[in-house]
Design a protein around this motif. Sequence first.
Motif, PDB file in Angstrom:
ATOM      1  N   ASN A  51       1.019  -1.254  -0.008  1.00  0.00           N
ATOM      2  CA  ASN A  51       0.145   0.071   0.003  1.00  0.00           C
ATOM      3  C   ASN A  51       0.812   1.256  -0.045  1.00  0.00           C
ATOM      4  O   ASN A  51       0.528   2.354  -0.577  1.00  0.00           O
ATOM      5  CB  ASN A  51      -0.868  -0.079   1.171  1.00  0.00           C
ATOM      6  N   CYS A  52       2.072   1.194   0.580  1.00  0.00           N
ATOM      7  CA  CYS A  52       3.038   2.452   0.817  1.00  0.00           C
ATOM      8  C   CYS A  52       3.673   2.483  -0.243  1.00  0.00           C
ATOM      9  O   CYS A  52       4.267   3.738  -0.483  1.00  0.00           O
ATOM     10  CB  CYS A  52       3.550   2.428   2.117  1.00  0.00           C
ATOM     11  N   VAL A  53       4.189   1.466  -0.918  1.00  0.00           N
ATOM     12  CA  VAL A  53       5.280   1.517  -1.952  1.00  0.00           C
ATOM     13  C   VAL A  53       4.813   1.113  -3.397  1.00  0.00           C
ATOM     14  O   VAL A  53       4.707   1.790  -4.144  1.00  0.00           O
ATOM     15  CB  VAL A  53       6.503   0.559  -1.622  1.00  0.00           C
ATOM     16  N   ASP A  54       4.616  -0.267  -3.369  1.00  0.00           N
ATOM     17  CA  ASP A  54       4.347  -1.006  -4.680  1.00  0.00           C
ATOM     18  C   ASP A  54       3.239  -0.273  -5.636  1.00  0.00           C
ATOM     19  O   ASP A  54       3.634  -0.096  -6.738  1.00  0.00           O
ATOM     20  CB  ASP A  54       3.808  -2.481  -4.434  1.00  0.00           C
ATOM     21  N   ARG A  55       2.145  -0.094  -5.220  1.00  0.00           N
ATOM     22  CA  ARG A  55       1.090   0.579  -5.986  1.00  0.00           C
ATOM     23  C   ARG A  55       1.593   1.950  -6.488  1.00  0.00           C
ATOM     24  O   ARG A  55       0.916   2.115  -7.687  1.00  0.00           O
ATOM     25  CB  ARG A  55      -0.136   0.498  -5.240  1.00  0.00           C
ATOM     26  N   HIS A  56       2.374   2.721  -5.810  1.00  0.00           N
ATOM     27  CA  HIS A  56       2.701   3.862  -6.382  1.00  0.00           C
ATOM     28  C   HIS A  56       3.684   3.821  -7.306  1.00  0.00           C
ATOM     29  O   HIS A  56       4.089   4.420  -8.462  1.00  0.00           O
ATOM     30  CB  HIS A  56       2.968   4.940  -5.230  1.00  0.00           C
ATOM     31  N   ALA A  57       4.640   2.835  -6.842  1.00  0.00           N
ATOM     32  CA  ALA A  57       5.665   2.519  -7.945  1.00  0.00           C
ATOM     33  C   ALA A  57       5.473   1.941  -9.103  1.00  0.00           C
ATOM     34  O   ALA A  57       5.978   2.320 -10.389  1.00  0.00           O
ATOM     35  CB  ALA A  57       6.773   1.450  -6.988  1.00  0.00           C
ATOM     36  N   TYR A  77       4.391   5.908   7.176  1.00  0.00           N
ATOM     37  CA  TYR A  77       3.155   5.278   6.732  1.00  0.00           C
ATOM     38  C   TYR A  77       2.222   6.236   6.182  1.00  0.00           C
ATOM     39  O   TYR A  77       1.521   5.713   5.239  1.00  0.00           O
ATOM     40  CB  TYR A  77       2.570   4.414   7.924  1.00  0.00           C
ATOM     41  N   GLY A  78       1.894   7.185   6.988  1.00  0.00           N
ATOM     42  CA  GLY A  78       0.599   8.129   6.448  1.00  0.00           C
ATOM     43  C   GLY A  78       0.903   9.002   4.842  1.00  0.00           C
ATOM     44  O   GLY A  78       0.195   8.791   4.151  1.00  0.00           O
ATOM     45  N   PRO A  79       1.941   9.348   4.872  1.00  0.00           N
ATOM     46  CA  PRO A  79       2.438  10.136   3.388  1.00  0.00           C
ATOM     47  C   PRO A  79       2.515   8.992   2.645  1.00  0.00           C
ATOM     48  O   PRO A  79       2.090   9.386   1.351  1.00  0.00           O
ATOM     49  CB  PRO A  79       3.795  10.876   3.797  1.00  0.00           C
ATOM     50  N   LEU A  80       3.233   8.153   2.611  1.00  0.00           N
ATOM     51  CA  LEU A  80       3.350   7.074   1.774  1.00  0.00           C
ATOM     52  C   LEU A  80       2.124   6.320   1.128  1.00  0.00           C
ATOM     53  O   LEU A  80       1.850   5.945   0.025  1.00  0.00           O
ATOM     54  CB  LEU A  80       4.479   6.016   1.939  1.00  0.00           C
ATOM     55  N   ALA A  81       1.416   6.255   2.048  1.00  0.00           N
ATOM     56  CA  ALA A  81       0.098   5.471   1.892  1.00  0.00           C
ATOM     57  C   ALA A  81      -0.729   6.572   0.786  1.00  0.00           C
ATOM     58  O   ALA A  81      -1.651   5.798  -0.093  1.00  0.00           O
ATOM     59  CB  ALA A  81      -0.661   5.257   2.985  1.00  0.00           C
ATOM     60  N   ASN A  82      -0.356   7.907   1.018  1.00  0.00           N
ATOM     61  CA  ASN A  82      -1.282   8.724   0.035  1.00  0.00           C
ATOM     62  C   ASN A  82      -0.288   8.917  -1.136  1.00  0.00           C
ATOM     63  O   ASN A  82      -0.689   9.762  -2.221  1.00  0.00           O
ATOM     64  CB  ASN A  82      -1.452  10.075   0.877  1.00  0.00           C
ATOM     65  N   GLY A  83       0.760   8.201  -1.248  1.00  0.00           N
ATOM     66  CA  GLY A  83       1.508   8.390  -2.543  1.00  0.00           C
ATOM     67  C   GLY A  83       2.339   9.728  -2.707  1.00  0.00           C
ATOM     68  O   GLY A  83       2.499  10.084  -3.985  1.00  0.00           O
ATOM     69  N   VAL A  84       2.577  10.416  -1.696  1.00  0.00           N
ATOM     70  CA  VAL A  84       3.239  11.813  -1.765  1.00  0.00           C
ATOM     71  C   VAL A  84       4.709  11.605  -1.448  1.00  0.00           C
ATOM     72  O   VAL A  84       5.031  10.593  -0.735  1.00  0.00           O
ATOM     73  CB  VAL A  84       2.374  12.840  -0.959  1.00  0.00           C
ATOM     74  N   ALA A  85       5.496  12.631  -1.593  1.00  0.00           N
ATOM     75  CA  ALA A  85       6.927  12.568  -1.160  1.00  0.00           C
ATOM     76  C   ALA A  85       6.963  12.942   0.571  1.00  0.00           C
ATOM     77  O   ALA A  85       6.181  14.130   0.881  1.00  0.00           O
ATOM     78  CB  ALA A  85       7.682  13.617  -1.958  1.00  0.00           C
ATOM     79  N   THR A  86       7.626  12.466   1.331  1.00  0.00           N
ATOM     80  CA  THR A  86       7.846  12.793   2.617  1.00  0.00           C
ATOM     81  C   THR A  86       9.539  13.061   3.051  1.00  0.00           C
ATOM     82  O   THR A  86      10.262  12.484   2.605  1.00  0.00           O
ATOM     83  CB  THR A  86       7.080  11.714   3.543  1.00  0.00           C
ATOM     84  N   VAL A  87       9.368  13.997   3.918  1.00  0.00           N
ATOM     85  CA  VAL A  87      10.887  14.273   4.018  1.00  0.00           C
ATOM     86  C   VAL A  87      11.483  13.643   5.491  1.00  0.00           C
ATOM     87  O   VAL A  87      10.905  13.129   6.316  1.00  0.00           O
ATOM     88  CB  VAL A  87      10.917  16.028   4.655  1.00  0.00           C
ATOM     89  N   ILE A  88      12.649  13.044   5.082  1.00  0.00           N
ATOM     90  CA  ILE A  88      13.600  12.588   6.255  1.00  0.00           C
ATOM     91  C   ILE A  88      14.360  13.498   6.789  1.00  0.00           C
ATOM     92  O   ILE A  88      15.577  13.680   5.827  1.00  0.00           O
ATOM     93  CB  ILE A  88      14.125  11.275   5.804  1.00  0.00           C
ATOM     94  N   PHE A  89      14.371  14.240   7.709  1.00  0.00           N
ATOM     95  CA  PHE A  89      15.180  15.191   8.209  1.00  0.00           C
ATOM     96  C   PHE A  89      16.139  14.813   9.258  1.00  0.00           C
ATOM     97  O   PHE A  89      15.614  14.298  10.412  1.00  0.00           O
ATOM     98  CB  PHE A  89      14.424  16.255   8.614  1.00  0.00           C
ATOM     99  N   GLU A  90      17.544  14.625   8.801  1.00  0.00           N
ATOM    100  CA  GLU A  90      18.496  14.154   9.933  1.00  0.00           C
ATOM    101  C   GLU A  90      19.240  15.067  10.675  1.00  0.00           C
ATOM    102  O   GLU A  90      19.602  14.580  11.943  1.00  0.00           O
ATOM    103  CB  GLU A  90      19.594  13.443   8.761  1.00  0.00           C
TER     104      GLU A  90
END
Length: 690
Positions: free
Chosen positions: A101-107, A337-350
């Motif tokens: 749901n979070c990766v494959d269907r959008h990829a 999980y939330g952003p990727l389930a919606n198929g949008v880009a999400t920031v990983i801020f280190e």
Amino acid sequence: MSTENGSANTNGNGEASAIKTYPVAPRLAEGAQPTPHVGPDLDSYKAAHAKSVGEGSDEWWAEQARKTLAWSTPFTTVRSGDFSTGNIAWFPDGALNVAYNCVDRHAFANPDAPALIYEADEPGSGRTISYGELLSEVCGLANVLKGLGVRKGDTVSIYLPMTWHAAAALLACARIGAIHSVVFAGFSAEALRDRVNDCECRVVITSDEGKRGGKSIATKAIVDQAVKECPKVEKVVVLKRTGGKVNWVEGRDVWWDEEIAKVPRFCPCEPMGSEDPLFILYTSGSTGKPKGVVHTTGGYLLCAALTVKYVFDVHPGDRFGCMADVGWITGHTYIVYGPLANGVATVIFESTPVYPTPARYWETVARHKITQFYSAPTAVRLLRRLGSHHVSGHDLSSLRVLGSVGEPINPEAWEWYNENVGRGQCAVVDTFWQTETGSIVVTPFPGAVPTKPGSATVPFFGHTPVILDAMSGKASALTFLLAVYLTSPQILEGNNVEGVLALATPWPSIARTIWQDHARYLDTYMKPYPGLFYTGDGAARDADGYIWIRGRVDDVINVSGHRLSTAEIESALIMHKGVAETAVIGASDELTGQAVYAFVTLKPEFSYDPNDEGALTKELVLQVRKVIGPFAAPKKIYIVPDLPKTRSGKIMRRIMRKIVAGEGDQLGDLSTVADPSIVDVIKRRVAGTL
């Protein structure tokens, strides 16, 4: 940009206040592009909320689940169970896979679309990972884990810095049905050890080092120390983050990149029952022992997706910027999980908000054209204190929604956030939720709900908050239930009340249990107020029916959004050879919301130099840092000859709270104090006159 509500606007005590009510923000108003999901006014929200809590609420949830998620086995039952039995289940006969749901269907639909925006610690050294690239990495790591013997239902501990690989690690576990347990990389080796042992994992995923604020963090060394006392750990998978030299245990340790190069880059998704566990996340409890909160697959993912969509008004092409750490529930739900389930880009801020300058957040927003920005009040207060000139000059026109999470945000910080970051154009959503709720519970809705600085405002879909009389346990008002909430003029009935916040109806992302301790789950959340979910937070409802969160009512301190058990900190202090007894309290702090204060008595045989008390208190602070982590370190430690107690020996923490808060002349009845003279001693110690 604001309107004064005058005397009609009152706080939770029914007193007139000068809080402003802000109308729907210009970028979310009717006719704005993109069109808000909920709008154009409060009535539209009320109608939508009514469907989610009324008699047809099962049909509402079923519709949302079918159109939001991809199910490998469609469900026929929407929900079962209740608070009284603690056997709640959602979509129990359905099956799906979170990684799909979070990766494959959008990829599959658009492999080049951005999935992760990795903002590395050093500016300019990050990268953007597409959905296609993320699918490849997730599949590779999933195959590595399978090769190490990890199977559906096994637990995997993750102790990683904030690189994009952290998201891949969570998703790789979800892909094969392993239960991940992420431990915040600021925890000590002892705290990590306890969590690894509690969930009985055989594999730990970590990195050689981490990077934060220009400094290196020895994550692998911490893991090495922890797993010395973790007899069930067989393998440690190590990500090369810095290339720093690390200790290596042959036969146990393997490099992430070397192992992933050996395996195919496709791994089939394991079909998971909706009620199969997805992850364990440890959170502080009032008893001191961390609780392994368990979240399941279908219901959790649904609420993660829906709250991102509606609370942040996310649309295709958006770039979601949550500044939390993946080690906490906010990172799980609103980075991964939330952003990727919606198929949008999400920031990983280190990095940190002030490295290399206090403009780092705003440079990041401008560079990546972030559309939603979600951070903690602590960060907002810090940046406000450092000056608005760090914000000005940066193009923040991409922003539509600004979020606040972790603790109530004070109105002054809210106003600064709105005016300097949002520039009066964005919606500000002050969100209330917990590790145990899995997703947002109370929040404004951009495009529909006018906001008040400091108020979390109204319930999210499917929620019915109630304010309880803390003494009797009876609901003093159910104004958010359908019949009352939509009725006028009865809409103000039961308002202007303050008490304990509880939730009256189950929702899909509610935690299902505490790992291997369901009795504790029932005792903590279901039994205090039978038939309701006990949040442990105080709240008020004002004259307009808006909810204001007042903070914890139990022995949990909220420091910069980190929930810390007073008992856990006391246990860490008591491990020092010289400490006889200790009492820890939380006190208001301008920067962190609350801060840890500790009162310590010493063993008679322990000797130290009273003229160098600072050396001892420094030892005690280091003791807490060692056992729990730096974020739990007390702001102030007072060495006292005794603690105020009742004649039966119970420590009276309320006295110390009031003294630290500057209310030492308002201590109330002290007749039950066994030795009243100690109260004056503590007053003088806090005042610095002794």
